[in-house]
Design a protein around this motif. Sequence first.
Motif, short mmCIF file in Angstrom:
data_model
loop_
_atom_site.label_atom_id
_atom_site.label_comp_id
_atom_site.label_asym_id
_atom_site.label_seq_id
_atom_site.Cartn_x
_atom_site.Cartn_y
_atom_site.Cartn_z
N LYS A 62 0.82 -1.22 0.00
CA LYS A 62 0.00 0.00 0.00
C LYS A 62 0.85 1.27 0.00
CE LYS A 62 -0.58 0.33 5.05
NZ LYS A 62 -1.56 0.38 6.16
N HIS A 63 2.17 1.12 0.07
CA HIS A 63 3.08 2.27 0.13
C HIS A 63 3.38 2.77 -1.29
CE1 HIS A 63 6.85 4.04 2.35
NE2 HIS A 63 6.10 4.97 1.77
N ASP A 89 4.76 10.72 -0.68
CA ASP A 89 4.96 9.50 0.09
C ASP A 89 3.64 9.22 0.79
OD1 ASP A 89 5.97 8.38 3.06
OD2 ASP A 89 7.02 7.53 1.35
N HIS A 90 2.94 8.18 0.34
CA HIS A 90 1.55 8.00 0.78
C HIS A 90 1.19 6.52 0.83
CE1 HIS A 90 -2.54 9.49 1.38
NE2 HIS A 90 -2.97 8.54 0.56
N ASP A 91 0.27 6.17 1.71
CA ASP A 91 -0.24 4.81 1.80
C ASP A 91 -1.69 4.77 1.33
OD1 ASP A 91 2.11 3.88 2.85
OD2 ASP A 91 1.44 3.90 4.93
N ASP A 92 -1.99 3.81 0.43
CA ASP A 92 -3.36 3.62 -0.03
C ASP A 92 -3.48 2.21 -0.60
OD1 ASP A 92 -5.71 3.73 -2.05
OD2 ASP A 92 -5.91 5.60 -0.95
N ASP A 93 -4.52 1.50 -0.22
CA ASP A 93 -4.69 0.13 -0.68
C ASP A 93 -5.91 -0.05 -1.59
OD1 ASP A 93 -6.68 0.45 1.17
OD2 ASP A 93 -6.07 -1.21 2.47
#
Length: 199
Positions: free
Chosen positions: A158-159, A171-175
């Motif tokens: 997710k990174h 720089d972000h997390d999303d799944d």
Amino acid sequence: MKRIIPICIIFLVGCSDEKPTTVTPIEVEHSQSFKDDFSKQDKAWSVKSGQWSFENGLLKQSATDKRFPLILLEKEKLSDVDVSVKFRPISGNIDASGGVVFRAVDKDNYFIVRANALEDNFRLYTFKDGHRSEIASATVTPPTFGAFHTIRVVAKGKHIQAYLDGILCIDHDDDSFSKGYVGLWTKADSVTEFDDFRY
């Protein structure tokens, strides 16, 4: 008496957001790779919207009446990926953008990172059922018309990290999406050329 002359030091930063400056770049294992200099047309490229043509060793999107021109490389679906492309904004009054698509399930569901020569931002979006949502953004110096710039996206799990001209800006997390095709994207009346696509 000695005169004291003040010295002003200015630091120029390519992009800025709320993320710390000590972000560690992520890396992905390279089990397969692909390069396309657009010297000839690879039949795996599939036009979903817009007018895409292979001209003089470049891939050009020239339709100015579509909302989100999109072309996908339907060669293999990728999960963890390191993908980059050079793009050159040629013209556009409403928009003058170029973007990298990744983890595209189909023409309506994917991640997109884009830069726009008319705006001072660099953004990560999701498209879900054709609806676009901004999920991360950074302030940047706008790309220059007629000059090549490089967008690079690295996604691991997710990174997600995104670079503009070699500078890590997002720089972000999303799944939202875990696997899919990579591709290229523009918006509205953007006329944009692409070169040196690789993952």
